[in-house]
Structure formats: C-alpha cells, structure tokens
Design a protein around this motif. Sequence first.
Motif, PDB file in Angstrom:
ATOM      1  N   PRO A   1      -9.354  28.440 -22.226  1.00  0.00           N
ATOM      2  CA  PRO A   1      -9.618  29.785 -21.685  1.00  0.00           C
ATOM      3  C   PRO A   1     -10.815  29.809 -20.733  1.00  0.00           C
ATOM      4  N   GLY A   2     -10.599  30.432 -19.572  1.00  0.00           N
ATOM      5  CA  GLY A   2     -11.678  30.596 -18.605  1.00  0.00           C
ATOM      6  C   GLY A   2     -12.040  29.355 -17.831  1.00  0.00           C
ATOM      7  N   ALA A   3     -11.267  28.281 -17.962  1.00  0.00           N
ATOM      8  CA  ALA A   3     -11.614  27.019 -17.301  1.00  0.00           C
ATOM      9  C   ALA A   3     -10.600  26.669 -16.224  1.00  0.00           C
ATOM     10  N   VAL A   4     -11.040  25.858 -15.291  1.00  0.00           N
ATOM     11  CA  VAL A   4     -10.142  25.267 -14.297  1.00  0.00           C
ATOM     12  C   VAL A   4     -10.016  23.783 -14.617  1.00  0.00           C
ATOM     13  N   LEU A   5      -8.806  23.258 -14.493  1.00  0.00           N
ATOM     14  CA  LEU A   5      -8.567  21.841 -14.733  1.00  0.00           C
ATOM     15  C   LEU A   5      -8.580  21.113 -13.391  1.00  0.00           C
ATOM     16  N   ILE A   6      -9.444  20.115 -13.276  1.00  0.00           N
ATOM     17  CA  ILE A   6      -9.571  19.335 -12.043  1.00  0.00           C
ATOM     18  C   ILE A   6      -8.988  17.947 -12.283  1.00  0.00           C
ATOM     19  N   ASN A   7      -8.179  17.474 -11.335  1.00  0.00           N
ATOM     20  CA  ASN A   7      -7.705  16.093 -11.455  1.00  0.00           C
ATOM     21  C   ASN A   7      -7.705  15.402 -10.093  1.00  0.00           C
ATOM     22  N   ALA A   8      -7.735  14.082 -10.145  1.00  0.00           N
ATOM     23  CA  ALA A   8      -7.751  13.254  -8.936  1.00  0.00           C
ATOM     24  C   ALA A   8      -6.345  13.047  -8.418  1.00  0.00           C
ATOM     25  N   GLY A   9      -6.212  12.976  -7.090  1.00  0.00           N
ATOM     26  CA  GLY A   9      -4.937  12.711  -6.449  1.00  0.00           C
ATOM     27  C   GLY A   9      -4.864  11.309  -5.866  1.00  0.00           C
ATOM     28  N   ASP A  10      -3.705  10.998  -5.284  1.00  0.00           N
ATOM     29  CA  ASP A  10      -3.453   9.666  -4.732  1.00  0.00           C
ATOM     30  C   ASP A  10      -4.507   9.227  -3.716  1.00  0.00           C
ATOM     31  N   LEU A  11      -4.933  10.163  -2.871  1.00  0.00           N
ATOM     32  CA  LEU A  11      -5.838   9.775  -1.783  1.00  0.00           C
ATOM     33  C   LEU A  11      -7.251   9.500  -2.283  1.00  0.00           C
ATOM     34  N   LEU A  12      -7.675  10.190  -3.335  1.00  0.00           N
ATOM     35  CA  LEU A  12      -8.981   9.868  -3.914  1.00  0.00           C
ATOM     36  C   LEU A  12      -8.931   8.480  -4.540  1.00  0.00           C
ATOM     37  N   GLN A  13      -7.810   8.105  -5.118  1.00  0.00           N
ATOM     38  CA  GLN A  13      -7.659   6.752  -5.657  1.00  0.00           C
ATOM     39  C   GLN A  13      -7.784   5.723  -4.537  1.00  0.00           C
ATOM     40  N   ARG A  14      -7.155   5.989  -3.388  1.00  0.00           N
ATOM     41  CA  ARG A  14      -7.262   5.071  -2.255  1.00  0.00           C
ATOM     42  C   ARG A  14      -8.695   4.985  -1.756  1.00  0.00           C
ATOM     43  N   TRP A  15      -9.331   6.136  -1.560  1.00  0.00           N
ATOM     44  CA  TRP A  15     -10.690   6.150  -1.032  1.00  0.00           C
ATOM     45  C   TRP A  15     -11.660   5.387  -1.943  1.00  0.00           C
ATOM     46  N   THR A  16     -11.476   5.525  -3.268  1.00  0.00           N
ATOM     47  CA  THR A  16     -12.414   4.907  -4.207  1.00  0.00           C
ATOM     48  C   THR A  16     -11.968   3.520  -4.651  1.00  0.00           C
ATOM     49  N   ASP A  17     -10.924   2.984  -4.023  1.00  0.00           N
ATOM     50  CA  ASP A  17     -10.446   1.634  -4.332  1.00  0.00           C
ATOM     51  C   ASP A  17     -10.179   1.472  -5.832  1.00  0.00           C
ATOM     52  N   ASP A  18      -9.479   2.458  -6.389  1.00  0.00           N
ATOM     53  CA  ASP A  18      -9.043   2.468  -7.792  1.00  0.00           C
ATOM     54  C   ASP A  18     -10.169   2.693  -8.791  1.00  0.00           C
ATOM     55  N   ARG A  19     -11.351   3.003  -8.326  1.00  0.00           N
ATOM     56  CA  ARG A  19     -12.408   3.356  -9.279  1.00  0.00           C
ATOM     57  C   ARG A  19     -12.016   4.644 -10.001  1.00  0.00           C
ATOM     58  N   ILE A  20     -11.405   5.559  -9.253  1.00  0.00           N
ATOM     59  CA  ILE A  20     -10.839   6.778  -9.827  1.00  0.00           C
ATOM     60  C   ILE A  20      -9.332   6.716  -9.637  1.00  0.00           C
ATOM     61  N   LEU A  21      -8.595   6.959 -10.704  1.00  0.00           N
ATOM     62  CA  LEU A  21      -7.141   6.848 -10.651  1.00  0.00           C
ATOM     63  C   LEU A  21      -6.475   8.224 -10.621  1.00  0.00           C
ATOM     64  N   ALA A  22      -5.376   8.287  -9.886  1.00  0.00           N
ATOM     65  CA  ALA A  22      -4.548   9.498  -9.872  1.00  0.00           C
ATOM     66  C   ALA A  22      -3.616   9.416 -11.082  1.00  0.00           C
ATOM     67  N   VAL A  23      -3.927  10.169 -12.103  1.00  0.00           N
ATOM     68  CA  VAL A  23      -3.216  10.063 -13.373  1.00  0.00           C
ATOM     69  C   VAL A  23      -1.921  10.876 -13.340  1.00  0.00           C
TER      70      VAL A  23
END
Length: 299
Positions: free
Chosen positions: A219-241
């Motif tokens: 309740p009252g929260a926003v869910l943030i997630n990573a996408g494909d392009l953030l995975q590319r930019w970070t060289d898989d340090r952050i994954l698009a789940v």
Amino acid sequence: MIPVIDCSKGIAEAGPEIVKAIESVGFVYLKHFGIDTSTVDKVLAVSDEFWRLDLDVKNKYARPTAYDKGNTGYVAPGVEMLDPTNKAEIREAYNVTPKDGLFLTFPDEELPEFRSTVLDFYERCWQVAREVLHTLAVELKLPDVDVFEKTHSHAGTGNNATTLRLLHYPPLPEQIAPGTVRCGEHSDYGTITLLFQDAIGGLEVKGRDGAFVPANPEPGAVLINAGDLLQRWTDDRILAVKHRVLVPEDRGRWMDERRSLAFFVHPNDDAVVQPLNGAHTYAPITAKQHLLNMFSKTY
C-alpha cells in the motif's frame, strides 16, 4: 522478498539501499516517493471509465499497427503476446506516449477528464523516474553521473518512447484454454519501470534460483524494476528480471478484475546503448532499434 524502502528523506538519500535492492533482486518498493495515493486512485478511476466503454468505442482509439504512426492508443485483448509459448494472454491496455504528437489521441468525447488526468500522471511519474535514474548513476559510480539525464532528455516531449500504460485484466470466462495467462513471462524493454498495482495482486517475479515469488502489492508504494537496457548499460551488474501474471489457481478469484499503471522509461530514440564500463558484452544498439526488435516479437 522484495525490499521496501522509505524515501521520506528523498530518493537520493535512500540511494545505497535502492541500488543494493536492484542489484540483488531486480525490484524494489519505494514508499513516500513523491506521488500520493489519491493521485494514483484518480488515474485508476478514469482508466476504469475507459474499460467500461463498449469495445467498438475503445477500438476507435486503437494503437496504430505501424510504429511510425505512434504507440499511443488502445490495445485489445489478444493483440499483444509477451510470451509466444502461451495459448493466450487475457488483458487490455491503453498506451500513452506523448512523443506521438499528431497521433496522440484520447477519448475526449466520451471521457473529458481522461487526457488531463493521464498526462498529469505521466509528468509526475517522469519526475520520480528522473530522480531514480540520477540516483542510480551516482550510486553505481558511473563516469558521467548525468549520463541518464542526457540519454533520456526528450521523455514526454520528443523522440523518446517513454510510455505510460494503463493495464486491465478483466474477469476470466468460465472456460479457458490450457496455457492461458494474464500476462506472459517477460522482462521490460527499457531502462526502468515504475509500477502501481491495485490490491488484487497476482504479479510474480523470477528469483535468481529460477523460482517465481509473489510481488504482493505494498500500500502506498511504487514498484521499481530494471529493464533490458539498464542491464546492457551496467554490463549485467543489474539484471532485467523476468515477471508474469498467471491465472489464479483459485477459480473463485477468476472474476476479480486487476488493474495496474506501468510507466516504462526509455532512452531517446537515437541513444546508443552499450556497456558504460567499456566492455563488449553487448553490441551497441540504438534505443529505437531495440524497441522495434521487441515490438516485432510481441505485437
């Protein structure tokens, strides 16, 4: 378990916790992030008015089939398939991509408040997204902390595909074919996504062990997630789940409608996406070409 982070002191202040969550889980809930519940409820209310319109009326505002004619408009059930291995995906959507200019149409005749309500929400979401992107750049210690500001500069105004999607999962018929879901397994195409859920639930997130776990509404929260392009930019340090919405096992819940609001943050069309650390893990690709590649698979 998706972490829940209080941003009462600002998104930047919560930066280390946000990055830790995104790196380990790919998803994070933010509370007290700058958009109040009443604003979200107002958007859900006008979207409900649209869903209640007759199908022939909704189809007057159908999303164009050609990308050069824009991405704004109604997407009827069955038009989009995020996972082609499914028998069917039962949901409908209304895309809002302000870059579409002359192709940006709304049901003004039927719903006079729809346009102003969703465009105001779009701008509010973009302001939150800007803070999140800058915070990620700082906490990831990228060489240029303004890289996301520069590559996403046209969101809402120019050659940029950042899109607000109003999503509706209608009641299910008594009989459905095996393999039918509400939303197929997929990762998001862009940089990050902001997701606002109603209280019904149903979203599932794929863990690092391959098992899916519920992303229960907070309740009252926003869910943030990573996408494909953030995975590319970070060289898989952050994954698009990957994530999905299945048909409830309990048939008693088949009549429950589910609604959500998803704000998909994309770079400018001509932004070249490649690992920012100089690695060659991914070949350079423009944000527009990546999106066209994905649309060709799902529409």
